[in-house]
Design an enzyme around this catalytic site. Structure first.
Site, PDB file in Angstrom:
ATOM      1  N   GLU A  15       0.806  -1.207   0.000  1.00 53.43           N
ATOM      2  CA  GLU A  15       0.000   0.000   0.000  1.00 53.43           C
ATOM      3  C   GLU A  15       0.849   1.271   0.000  1.00 53.43           C
ATOM      4  OE1 GLU A  15      -3.454   0.119   2.442  1.00 53.43           O
ATOM      5  OE2 GLU A  15      -3.997   1.543   0.854  1.00 53.43           O
ATOM      6  N   ASP A  16       1.907   1.271   0.800  1.00 53.16           N
ATOM      7  CA  ASP A  16       2.609   2.532   1.053  1.00 53.16           C
ATOM      8  C   ASP A  16       3.958   2.692   0.365  1.00 53.16           C
ATOM      9  OD1 ASP A  16       0.503   3.139   2.630  1.00 53.16           O
ATOM     10  OD2 ASP A  16       1.480   2.606   4.521  1.00 53.16           O
TER      11      ASP A  16
END
Ligand code: MN
Length: 715
Positions: free
Chosen positions: A84-85
């Site tokens: 996600e990051d």
């Protein structure tokens, strides 16, 4: 187990814990590799606490190790935020760490995307949550440890966000942990959230508790040392400790006891952990010989475990100086089970690594298999009753325990035993007394179902009161098996009865209204709607409100701006309030380049030194800005709807009060109330509300008043 990080959390210490535990050096090596990968991916990222980002996945891994989770879960914990990051791609993760880890990380990532659904949430989000859970429950365990560390560091976030996360934790993640048998996790998550979720209640509870804390501590250690002595004399090996109640669960309990702390018997409990089940009972005997127990509070959860699998002996005794204290007696195994819950399933001690859902959690799969059949709102109800509601245990005449949600009825019980018993059920006895089939069952009751040999089948009325998806599903299945023509006739009768309230009949439904209804629902024509009502799949009330009270039939009223509280006065003009994402105390101003009018889509832009300026979303001055200075913004209360209602009711002196009571409970303001009485009472009133779909609820609630004959929208 306390879920606290050591002074200097670092990967080498974590690995040495794993080595001591006998984890193979190959796995240890791979866990180290996962850490290094995560460290590389998150390089340069800083958490709001000021720490390097890697501390967060590392903390998650620490807690997974504390829970005794397996290799794949620990690796997934270390990598859970990379997809996600960071730029790390799931395909590469799969190549580097295998498909098992990849699918866990994917699950955790997707779970993060399931938006907060609160109590009135969307069934679709719940479905997603369940699907992810059912695929691999380890995803939830990883997510819970992730959330745990996020809650421990939530103080670093702005207060609005803090509150939102705390609410989500207390409403979703804590109940999930509880349902998965992870009692300690639940308690800690709740306590961490409590402070932000209900700050005032938190302070009050602390004060109430704090008053006599010191003397209570002295007392507990005195009781502990006396028990130790007695068990030593009897040569029973035991681990004995005092245990304070979790703050949030204390608060819930205090609420039930009018904040009278003297009524709480388990404010402090003493936990005795022994080597075997027979020692548990021996210790109970020794305790009771010394101190008299409170009769109703001796609980044998070893013989009859709680629905979530919890096992232990509980007793509350008048100990030293006649003061009351709770004592819990269990084996090491029971203790670990209660703390770890579902996590114990993948525990190192268990060599077999099965992905299969354990018996206790089969409800997840059951619920999933019904999701197609149940309508969205029923699915939601089923989910809530299975996860978020307290459970009760009731007994068959043979002493078999049946686990049901609170509020379940004899019909739910009958279907929980067997479909055939449900379908032929005609009556029920609770503790020997005949009760109605809609009776609200209480924990510990003995239930006897009276059946008929005549094969009458379930009654359509039961749909109104059953609480379990099993019962609902089976009743509908039976009704569907009935003659289609018969169901069509029944459906027509039921809908006509409902339509009569607004002076219509099935034959008078206009083409236009029907087309409008069909566009929003899955039924092809009037006949299939009627059959669905007959089969119990559609509620006539629902059809009525979808046909005549849905949002498209009403329009927002203009000229309402002056009714909303002003936040900033520019040229002395009152403006509605603007809410900007994440920020609350910054100066807001309307950008002069595009000067957005109330209720047009807007965004905020963080200016240098002049607070936040509000632009039209499409304003060229912000539209191409890629930096994170652009914030989401909203006008508060974008619409207020006003509707006049006409109500006819049987004459009753209280009718106005009944109507206004219902409205005020729903926080709806009523104005211009008028009552005319002849042979019936005729009421007109104006109401205002903020969400278009609220009208349905209002009309349904008013028509639920027994005297009300008709409710109609006037304009
Ligand atoms: Mn995370």
């Amino acid at each position: 187990m306390r879920f606290k990080l050591p002074q200097n959390p670092n990967i080498d210490d974590l690995l040495s814990i794993l080595k001591k535990r006998g984890v193979s050096s190959v796995d240890v090596e791979r866990i180290k590799r996962a850490y290094l990968k995560a460290d590389e991916c998150h390089k340069g990222q800083i958490r709001k606490t000021g720490e390097a980002y890697i501390m967060h996945p590392l903390a998650t891994a620490y807690y997974l190790v504390e829970l005794g989770m397996d290799y794949a879960s620990i690796v997934a914990g270390l990598l859970h935020d990379t997809i996600e990051d960071t730029d790390y791609k799931i395909e590469n993760l799969e190549k580097d760490f295998g498909s098992e880890v990849a699918s866990l990380v994917e699950g955790v990532t997707r779970l993060g995307g399931v938006k907060y659904f609160g109590k009135k949430g969307k069934a679709e989000d719940l479905r997603k949550l369940l699907l992810i859970m059912a695929k691999d429950l380890r995803v939830i365990v990883v997510k819970l440890t992730d959330r745990l560390h996020n809650m421990q560091t939530v103080y670093a976030l702005p207060s609005l966000k803090r509150k939102k996360i705390a609410k989500e934790t207390i409403e979703i993640y804590a109940p999930l942990a509880s349902r998965l048998g992870m009692g300690e996790m639940k308690g800690i998550l709740e306590d961490l959230s409590f402070k932000y979720y209900l700050p005032n209640e938190y302070k009050k509870t602390l004060l109430l508790l704090g008053k006599d804390q010191d003397s209570r501590d002295v007392y507990v250690s005195e009781v502990v040392s006396q028990i130790k002595e007695k068990l030593k004399r009897e040569k029973i090996k035991a681990q004995i400790e005092g245990r304070a109640k979790h703050l949030y669960s204390l608060y819930k309990k205090l609420e039930r006891h009018n904040n009278d702390i003297s009524k709480i018997y388990d404010l402090e409990a003493i936990r005795i952990i022994v080597g075997s089940i027979s020692d548990c009972y021996k210790v109970l005997g020794i305790v009771h010989k010394e101190w008299k127990p409170l009769l109703k509070r001796i609980k044998d959860y070893i013989a009859i475990p709680k629905p979530n699998g919890y096992r232990s002996l509980h007793t509350t005794v008048f100990a030293l100086e006649g003061k009351i204290i709770e004592i819990q007696i269990k084996t090491q195994e029971m203790h670990e089970e209660a703390e770890w819950g579902i996590a114990a399933h993948w525990h190192y001690k268990e060599i077999k690594k099965s992905k299969e859902v354990p018996e206790k959690l089969r409800w997840i799969n059951k619920l999933l298999s019904w999701q197609k059949e149940l309508g969205a709102s029923e699915f939601m109800e089923g989910f809530k009753s299975d996860v978020f509601q307290d459970r009760i245990f009731v007994f068959t005449p043979k002493g078999e325990a049946i686990d049901l949600p609170e509020g379940a009825t004899p019909v739910d019980f009958a279907y929980a035993i067997h479909t055939q018993i449900g379908n032929s059920c005609i009556g029920a006895k609770v503790n020997g007394k005949i009760v109605p089939l809609s009776y609200d069952l209480k924990n510990g009751s003995l239930i006897e179902i009276i059946t008929s040999k005549k094969q009458l089948g379930p009654s359509r009325d039961w749909i109104r009161f059953v609480k379990t998806p099993t019962a609902l599903h089976e009743i509908r299945k039976w009704l569907r098996g009935q003659d289609k023509d018969k169901n069509l006739d029944i459906g027509r009768d039921l809908l006509n009865k409902e339509l009569k309230k607004i002076g219509k009949t099935v034959d008078k439904i206009s083409r236009k209204d029907l087309d409008f209804y069909k566009a929003k629902n899955t039924y092809g024509d009037l006949d299939s709607i009627l059959v669905a009502i007959g089969e119990g799949f559609l509620k006539p009330k629902r059809v009525l409100s979808d046909l005549y009270f849905s949002e498209n039939n009403i329009k927002p009223k203009s000229g309402i701006f002056d009714k909303i509280l002003p936040i900033f006065n520019k040229n002395n003009r009152k403006e509605p309030k603007i809410i900007v994402e994440g920020e609350q105390n910054m100066l807001l101003s309307i950008a002069s380049c595009c000067s957005p009018k109330p209720y047009t889509p807007i965004k905020g832009y963080i200016t240098r030194g002049k607070g936040i300026s509000i632009h039209v979303s499409s304003c060229p001055n912000i539209v191409n800005k890629k930096d994170n200075r652009v914030l989401n913004a909203l006008w508060e209360n974008p619409d207020i709807y006003e509707v006049s209602l006409y109500i006819e009711a049987e004459n009753n002196s209280d009718i106005l009060k009944k109507i206004t009571d219902i409205l005020s409970k729903m926080l709806i303001e009523a104005r211009n109330i008028n009552l005319k009485k002849n042979n019936i009472s005729k009421v007109t009133l104006d109401i205002e509300f903020a969400k278009p779909n609220q009208l349905k609820e209002i009309v349904e609630s008013i028509s639920d008043i027994p005297e009300v004959i008709l409710v109609k929208k006037l304009k």
